[in-house]
Motif scaffolding. Structure first.
Motif, PDB file in Angstrom:
ATOM      1  N   ALA A 165       0.840  -1.192   0.000  1.00  0.00           N
ATOM      2  CA  ALA A 165       0.000   0.000   0.000  1.00  0.00           C
ATOM      3  C   ALA A 165       0.876   1.243   0.000  1.00  0.00           C
ATOM      4  CB  ALA A 165      -0.904   0.001   1.226  1.00  0.00           C
ATOM      5  N   ASP A 217      -3.581  -1.773  -8.507  1.00  0.00           N
ATOM      6  CA  ASP A 217      -4.882  -1.123  -8.517  1.00  0.00           C
ATOM      7  C   ASP A 217      -4.622   0.335  -8.160  1.00  0.00           C
ATOM      8  OD1 ASP A 217      -7.405  -0.105  -8.050  1.00  0.00           O
ATOM      9  OD2 ASP A 217      -8.139  -1.923  -7.115  1.00  0.00           O
ATOM     10  N   LYS A 242      -6.742   2.049  -5.589  1.00  0.00           N
ATOM     11  CA  LYS A 242      -6.499   1.674  -4.193  1.00  0.00           C
ATOM     12  C   LYS A 242      -5.069   1.936  -3.756  1.00  0.00           C
ATOM     13  CE  LYS A 242     -10.044  -1.926  -4.013  1.00  0.00           C
ATOM     14  NZ  LYS A 242     -10.336  -3.366  -3.742  1.00  0.00           N
ATOM     15  N   ASN A 243      -4.274   2.529  -4.643  1.00  0.00           N
ATOM     16  CA  ASN A 243      -2.870   2.827  -4.322  1.00  0.00           C
ATOM     17  C   ASN A 243      -2.125   1.575  -3.845  1.00  0.00           C
ATOM     18  OD1 ASN A 243      -3.503   5.466  -4.870  1.00  0.00           O
ATOM     19  ND2 ASN A 243      -2.706   6.302  -2.959  1.00  0.00           N
ATOM     20  N   THR A 244      -2.347   0.475  -4.519  1.00  0.00           N
ATOM     21  CA  THR A 244      -1.797  -0.793  -4.058  1.00  0.00           C
ATOM     22  C   THR A 244      -1.239  -1.596  -5.231  1.00  0.00           C
ATOM     23  OG1 THR A 244      -3.380  -0.871  -2.222  1.00  0.00           O
ATOM     24  CG2 THR A 244      -2.279  -2.923  -2.797  1.00  0.00           C
TER      25      THR A 244
END
Length: 130
Positions: free
Chosen positions: A23, A73, A76-78
């Protein structure tokens, strides 16, 4: 600047699967190319997988091809690393890394060298038992 936090490591039997997550803080995650590296005891840091800004282009180490999948993603900053068919030799601390911010025109570029990356997470440990 971006801060990275990995999760998802653990102990798994050979042949099993794990999904690592990384993350990222900040609002410009989509401006960073991302990579996964690993560090095993007595070995040098090793490239595992990398992906471009949008995730449209990816590259894998030979040891990861066919077993690992990197994805991201941006909403989702992931960034993820799906690891299947794990082997004892996959045992290591896994780190995610970010390079950027990059121009939109970096497009499909990905990066495989540790020195390409300015930002690193703290790592998550993966142990694969035989």
């Amino acid at each position: 600047q971006v801060q990275l936090v990995e999760s998802g490591g653990g102990l798994v039997q050979a042949g099993g699967s794990l999904r690592l997550s990384c993350a990222a803080s900040g609002r410009t995650f989509s401006s960073y190319a991302m990579g996964w590296f690993r560090l095993a005891p007595g070995k040098e840091r090793e490239f595992v997988a990398a992906t471009s800004l949008s995730g449209g282009a990816s590259h894998y180490a030979d040891s990861a091809k066919g077993r690992f999948t990197i994805s991201r993603d941006n909403a989702k900053n992931t960034v993820y690393l799906q690891m299947n068919s794990l082997k004892p030799e996959d045992t290591a601390v896994y780190y995610c890394a970010a390079k950027g911010p990059l121009s939109y025109y970096s497009g499909s570029a990905y990066y495989t060298q540790p020195n390409d990356y300015a930002y690193w997470g703290q790592g998550t440990r993966v142990t694969v038992s035989s």
